[in-house]
Every structure is written in structure tokens, then in C-alpha cells.
Design an enzyme around this catalytic site. Structure first.
Site, PDB file in Angstrom:
ATOM      1  N   CYS A   1      -0.198  -4.702  -3.514  1.00 36.76           N
ATOM      2  CA  CYS A   1       1.040  -5.274  -3.005  1.00 36.76           C
ATOM      3  C   CYS A   1       1.857  -4.121  -2.428  1.00 36.76           C
ATOM      4  O   CYS A   1       1.823  -3.011  -2.974  1.00 36.76           O
ATOM      5  CB  CYS A   1       1.761  -5.870  -4.206  1.00 36.76           C
ATOM      6  N   ILE A   2       2.571  -4.379  -1.345  1.00 39.16           N
ATOM      7  CA  ILE A   2       3.389  -3.302  -0.763  1.00 39.16           C
ATOM      8  C   ILE A   2       4.709  -3.894  -0.281  1.00 39.16           C
ATOM      9  O   ILE A   2       4.739  -4.978   0.302  1.00 39.16           O
ATOM     10  CB  ILE A   2       2.621  -2.557   0.371  1.00 39.16           C
ATOM     11  N   LEU A   3       5.784  -3.181  -0.579  1.00 33.87           N
ATOM     12  CA  LEU A   3       7.111  -3.696  -0.226  1.00 33.87           C
ATOM     13  C   LEU A   3       8.066  -2.543   0.094  1.00 33.87           C
ATOM     14  O   LEU A   3       8.096  -1.533  -0.599  1.00 33.87           O
ATOM     15  CB  LEU A   3       7.698  -4.481  -1.416  1.00 33.87           C
TER      16      LEU A   3
ATOM     17  N   ARG B   1      12.785   0.147   8.574  1.00 33.60           N
ATOM     18  CA  ARG B   1      12.986   0.905   9.808  1.00 33.60           C
ATOM     19  C   ARG B   1      13.284   2.384   9.580  1.00 33.60           C
ATOM     20  O   ARG B   1      13.901   3.053  10.396  1.00 33.60           O
ATOM     21  CB  ARG B   1      14.079   0.285  10.702  1.00 33.60           C
ATOM     22  N   LYS B   2      12.876   2.895   8.404  1.00 32.87           N
ATOM     23  CA  LYS B   2      13.024   4.326   8.136  1.00 32.87           C
ATOM     24  C   LYS B   2      11.650   5.007   8.096  1.00 32.87           C
ATOM     25  O   LYS B   2      11.559   6.183   7.806  1.00 32.87           O
ATOM     26  CB  LYS B   2      13.704   4.543   6.784  1.00 32.87           C
ATOM     27  N   GLY B   3      10.602   4.228   8.320  1.00 31.80           N
ATOM     28  CA  GLY B   3       9.247   4.787   8.284  1.00 31.80           C
ATOM     29  C   GLY B   3       8.631   4.780   6.897  1.00 31.80           C
ATOM     30  O   GLY B   3       7.550   5.331   6.689  1.00 31.80           O
ATOM     31  N   TYR B   4       9.291   4.145   5.930  1.00 32.79           N
ATOM     32  CA  TYR B   4       8.801   4.171   4.548  1.00 32.79           C
ATOM     33  C   TYR B   4       7.503   3.377   4.357  1.00 32.79           C
ATOM     34  O   TYR B   4       6.679   3.726   3.516  1.00 32.79           O
ATOM     35  CB  TYR B   4       9.873   3.651   3.585  1.00 32.79           C
TER      36      TYR B   4
ATOM     37  N   LYS C   1       4.965   3.132   6.444  1.00 31.53           N
ATOM     38  CA  LYS C   1       3.864   4.015   6.844  1.00 31.53           C
ATOM     39  C   LYS C   1       3.670   5.131   5.814  1.00 31.53           C
ATOM     40  O   LYS C   1       2.549   5.543   5.543  1.00 31.53           O
ATOM     41  CB  LYS C   1       4.160   4.647   8.208  1.00 31.53           C
TER      42      LYS C   1
ATOM     43  N   GLU D   1      -5.631  -5.247  -0.158  1.00 33.84           N
ATOM     44  CA  GLU D   1      -6.045  -6.559  -0.644  1.00 33.84           C
ATOM     45  C   GLU D   1      -5.691  -7.632   0.385  1.00 33.84           C
ATOM     46  O   GLU D   1      -4.630  -7.574   1.005  1.00 33.84           O
ATOM     47  CB  GLU D   1      -5.300  -6.824  -1.965  1.00 33.84           C
TER      48      GLU D   1
END
Ligand code: ZN
Length: 243
Positions: free
Chosen positions: A109-111, A118-121, A123, A143
Site C-alpha cells: 500500500c502506498i499513500l 506534489r512535493k515528489g514524495y 516517487k 501489489e
């Protein structure tokens, strides 16, 4: 909600009482990455059950199709924080990862919280996941199913990493070699390069077919500003000792 231990309470007075007592100033785990005011912690779901469950509740607020797991034991949570002037580490996003994944998933999971987007976090989180997979000597893939935003973020990450790697090697790499260098799964490499017309099917196999000029042009056009990356030298992480 307490922004450090993520405890949530029904009433404001309860929260105020909690805030006077709570001493936590960073996620309850090991700091594995630090670059100026950006920091990342590895938190074990088995050791910090309540913290990780609370993190999942927060994620559920923003991710439509997330399944809510109460059993956080099998997961590690990589929590991205911004460090404020007083040294408080405030959660800006995270990704979770199964400790043992039959499908070789390196992200469950990614959040990124809406006010930190929009701060590049996104990536940066993805890059940390792949840098860890590189150190494990493995390959990984997120996943499925991916959300629309997830699909866009991973596709953009893969395109940039693959093109920069091809650029550095003047295009002389096979798909297998690309996978070994980047830890990106071969299927993801094929679909990504197909989408930008850099692959051919030849004698029953997918082969990379792209002129260095095309790579340079694509990078200049779409990735003129390099995205926020995990600097490997700053990543304090080693695979757990098997013994
Ligand atoms: Zn607290």
C-alpha cells in the site's frame, strides 16, 4: 488525532490531555533515511501493532479500494516524515510491504497525505522501495490492483529510471540486465517500454530497440527536472540476517 503516535480520540479534551502526556516525536521504529528535513522510519507491524493499525485507518480515508487489515503483523511500514524546527517528525506518507511475499511484491500500500502531494514524495517512497529491493538482491513489483494514481506514479517512475539507465549504458542493455540493475520486474519493464515504443518482438522475444537520441529526447521532454530520489549513501538499511 495525535500527529506523532497517531492515536485518535473522541473528544478534544481527551486529545489535549493525551498531547500533554505523549512523548513520541517520531514513528516507533528505526530511522533508515535522512536527507535534510526529510526522514524515513521502518516500523514493524508485529512490534508496533497499534501505531500500524492507526496508520492503516488513516490510509483507508484516502484510498478507495484499500482493504483494511487488522492483522498488521506480516507487514513492515516505511513512514516518510518532515522534520520540523523543534525536531518533531510529522508523517507525510508511507508505504507498506509484506515481510514475505509469494508474488515478490515490494509495495503493498502506498499513500502521500493530500496536503503533502506534489512535493515528489510519491516517487521518493517508490524509489526507497526499489533501493531496498536492490539491496535484497531481488526484483519487485507493487501489489495489484493499482489505483489510477498509483498506476501513473509507478509508470512514471519506471519510465524515468529505465530511460536514465539506458542512457547511462548507451542503450546496450538487455531486459534481463535492466531488471537486475533496477530491481524492476521484467513484465513491468516490457509494458513500460512498450508504451513508449522502445521495444520490438524479435524471434519470439522482446528486445529493446531504441536509438540513444530518442532516449535523450524523451528524458529532456518529460523529465527535464529530475525527481526527488533516495540517495543510496543515505539509506541505512541492510537485509535482515537470515540466521
Ligand atoms: Zn501521541
Amino acid at each position: 488525532m495525535c500527529e506523532f503516535c497517531l492515536t485518535f480520540l473522541k473528544r478534544k479534551e481527551q486529545l489535549q490531555r493525551h498531547l500533554r502526556k505523549c512523548e513520541l516525536r517520531h514513528p516507533p521504529g528505526d530511522e533508515i533515511y535522512r536527507n535534510n528535513s526529510v526522514s524515513m522510519f521502518e516500523v514493524d507491524g508485529r512490534k508496533e501493532k497499534v501505531y500500524c493499525q492507526n496508520l492503516c485507518y488513516i490510509a483507508k480515508l484516502f484510498l478507495d479500494h484499500k482493504t483494511l487489515y487488522y492483522d498488521v503483523d506480516p507487514f513492515l511500514f516505511y513512514v516518510l516524515c518532515e522534520v520540523d524546527a523543534a525536531g518533531g517528525h510529522k508523517m507525510a506518507g508511507y508505504f507498506s510491504k509484506e515481510k514475505v511475499s509469494a508474488e515478490a511484491n515490494n509495495v503493498a500500500c502506498i499513500l502521500v497525505l493530500p496536503h503533502h502531494q506534489r512535493k515528489g514524495y510519491g516517487k521518493l517512497l517508490i524509489d526507497v522501495a526499489y533501493q531496498i529491493t536492490i539491496r535484497e538482491g531481488a526484483v519487485g513489483s507493487p501489489e495489484k490492483p493499482l489505483s489510477d494514481l498509483g498506476q501513473l506514479s509507478f509508470r512514471s517512475y519506471w519510465t524515468e529510471v529505465l530511460l536514465r539507465t539506458l542512457q547511462a549504458h548507451r542503450g546496450n542493455l538487455s531486459i534481463k540486465e535492466l531488471s537486475a540493475v533496477t530491481a524492476i520486474k521484467m513484465e513491468d519493464i516490457i509494458s513500460t517500454l512498450q508504451a513508449i515504443n522502445c521495444i520490438r518482438f524479435w524471434k519470439g522475444q522482446h528486445v529493446i530497440s531504441v536509438a540513444p537520441k530518442i532516449v535523450d529526447d524523451h528524458l529532456a521532454k518529460h523529465y527535464a527536472r529530475a525527481s526527488l530520489r533516495c540517495e543510496p549513501a543515505r539509506l541505512k538499511w541492510q537485509p535482515p540476517d537470515e540466521s
